[in-house]
Design a protein around this motif. Structure first.
Motif, PDB file in Angstrom:
ATOM      1  N   GLY A  84     -52.654  59.686  54.744  1.00 10.45           N
ATOM      2  CA  GLY A  84     -51.843  58.487  54.586  1.00 10.45           C
ATOM      3  C   GLY A  84     -52.061  57.425  55.636  1.00 10.45           C
ATOM      4  O   GLY A  84     -51.319  56.444  55.694  1.00 10.45           O
ATOM      5  N   LEU A  85     -53.093  57.601  56.475  1.00  2.30           N
ATOM      6  CA  LEU A  85     -53.395  56.600  57.506  1.00  2.30           C
ATOM      7  C   LEU A  85     -54.235  55.455  56.949  1.00  2.30           C
ATOM      8  O   LEU A  85     -54.426  54.437  57.611  1.00  2.30           O
ATOM      9  CB  LEU A  85     -54.121  57.262  58.679  1.00  2.30           C
ATOM     10  N   ALA A  86     -54.760  55.646  55.744  1.00  4.86           N
ATOM     11  CA  ALA A  86     -55.504  54.587  55.041  1.00  4.86           C
ATOM     12  C   ALA A  86     -55.240  54.750  53.548  1.00  4.86           C
ATOM     13  O   ALA A  86     -54.896  55.846  53.086  1.00  4.86           O
ATOM     14  CB  ALA A  86     -56.998  54.681  55.339  1.00  4.86           C
ATOM     15  N   PHE A  87     -55.367  53.657  52.823  1.00  8.06           N
ATOM     16  CA  PHE A  87     -55.126  53.687  51.384  1.00  8.06           C
ATOM     17  C   PHE A  87     -56.450  53.617  50.628  1.00  8.06           C
ATOM     18  O   PHE A  87     -57.335  52.844  50.999  1.00  8.06           O
ATOM     19  CB  PHE A  87     -54.227  52.522  50.963  1.00  8.06           C
ATOM     20  N   PRO A  88     -56.584  54.397  49.560  1.00 12.66           N
ATOM     21  CA  PRO A  88     -57.828  54.343  48.780  1.00 12.66           C
ATOM     22  C   PRO A  88     -57.954  53.027  48.016  1.00 12.66           C
ATOM     23  O   PRO A  88     -56.947  52.425  47.633  1.00 12.66           O
ATOM     24  CB  PRO A  88     -57.687  55.532  47.828  1.00 12.66           C
ATOM     25  N   THR A  89     -59.171  52.591  47.808  1.00  8.76           N
ATOM     26  CA  THR A  89     -59.424  51.401  46.991  1.00  8.76           C
ATOM     27  C   THR A  89     -59.330  51.762  45.516  1.00  8.76           C
ATOM     28  O   THR A  89     -58.790  51.000  44.711  1.00  8.76           O
ATOM     29  CB  THR A  89     -60.821  50.829  47.310  1.00  8.76           C
ATOM     30  N   ASN A  90     -59.866  52.913  45.165  1.00 10.47           N
ATOM     31  CA  ASN A  90     -59.819  53.413  43.788  1.00 10.47           C
ATOM     32  C   ASN A  90     -59.724  54.925  43.798  1.00 10.47           C
ATOM     33  O   ASN A  90     -59.965  55.577  44.815  1.00 10.47           O
ATOM     34  CB  ASN A  90     -61.075  53.006  43.000  1.00 10.47           C
TER      35      ASN A  90
END
Length: 307
Positions: free
Chosen positions: A53-59
């Motif tokens: 959860g430290l970064a969000f996926p693009t897809n």
């Protein structure tokens, strides 16, 4: 999902013009130790940041414990313990004080978990000694202790044995095995120490330039890396008899075309060829085949320095 702690489908992450993760389909079974291998910049850290959860996926899609929508994932991540980019320690605090500070930060009720965790990671006798005076191995164990607060079901560890001396490596390996086998904790371990990961992991994932090239069990990996001597002679039946009686080996396979794979004496090919010729056999083809673990990974990834 049931049997899986983590599943991703088409998971991608783009930073401006850089595609850090490219449609990663990865799955980690409950109770397994998943070794994550890749070069520097291959996407291991980005993948871990997205999962935690430290970064969000693009897809793409991410499932943790069967949960996939954002609110469910927030709750599911409370069941994870992590060490990312080294353990976060308070250098002027003791091991117990470090654990207490992190217990409060995590909102874990009661202090009973402090002594339990100190015993589990082998730091119960460190007393008031400050973390800044700990050896690297002790710091790694303390970091692992912090990750274990709250009794996580899934541990995500980034280079947990990096920089340790041989004794420290063995200690961490045995501790991780204990956590997996006795407490049933599933693990995702990122490491560049291939031989050590091979001793620890049950499953392996190889990532390169953001793409997951391969994931396989350690048994499958062993099969792919297995070394043997490829033998073709004028009399296969006689050669098989010589292998059993003179070389005292039953670890061989006769292929349909009459050639033989000998899985023993790989490091003594001269002895094998001499024994066969001494028994009057004519050797038509004779060569060692197979890769060691390091070579397999290097060839699969494409060479270069591992992270």
């Amino acid at each position: 999902m049931g049997d899986y702690v983590l599943k991703t489908s088409g998971l991608s992450k783009r930073y401006k013009d850089q595609l850090a993760l490219n449609k990663v389909d990865l799955s980690i079974k409950k109770g397994s130790i998943y070794g994550f291998i890749g070069q520097n910049g291959a996407g291991k850290s980005t993948f871990i940041r997205v999962v935690t959860g430290l970064a969000f996926p693009t897809n793409g899609k991410l499932e943790l414990f069967g949960c996939s929508n954002e609110q469910e994932l927030i709750q599911a991540r409370k069941r994870i313990g992590t060490i990312i980019e080294g353990p976060a320690l308070y250098p002027h605090m003791s091991a117990a004080e470090n654990l207490e500070a992190h217990r409060l930060l995590k909102g874990i009720p009661g202090k009973a978990c402090i002594e339990k965790t100190l015993s589990l990671v082998g730091l119960r006798d460190t007393g008031k000694k400050k973390a800044k005076n700990f050896s690297l191995g002790m710091k790694q164990r303390l970091g692992l202790g912090i990750a274990l607060l709250g009794d996580p079901e899934f541990l995500i560890l980034d280079e947990p044995i990096n920089g340790l001396d041989p004794m420290g490596v063995v200690e961490i390996r045995e501790l991780l095995k204990k956590l997996n086998q006795e407490y049933g904790i599933t693990m995702l371990i990122s490491s560049h120490i291939l031989t050590e990961l091979h001793l620890l992991a049950t499953h392996i994932g190889i990532i390169h330039k953001g793409q997951l090239l391969e994931q396989l069990t350690v048994n499958e990996l062993n099969e792919k890396c297995q070394q043997y001597i490829y033998i073709k002679v004028d009399n296969t039946d006689k050669a098989a008899a010589v292998i059993e009686t003179q070389l005292r080996s039953t670890r061989y396979e006769v292929l349909p075309d009459g050639t033989i794979k000998l899985f023993e004496h790989v490091h003594a090919p001269g002895k094998v060829s001499k024994t066969l010729t001494d028994e009057g056999l004519i050797i038509e083809q004779f060569m060692p085949v197979g890769e060691d673990l390091e070579t397999y990974f290097t060839n699969r990834i494409g060479g270069g320095k591992h992270e």
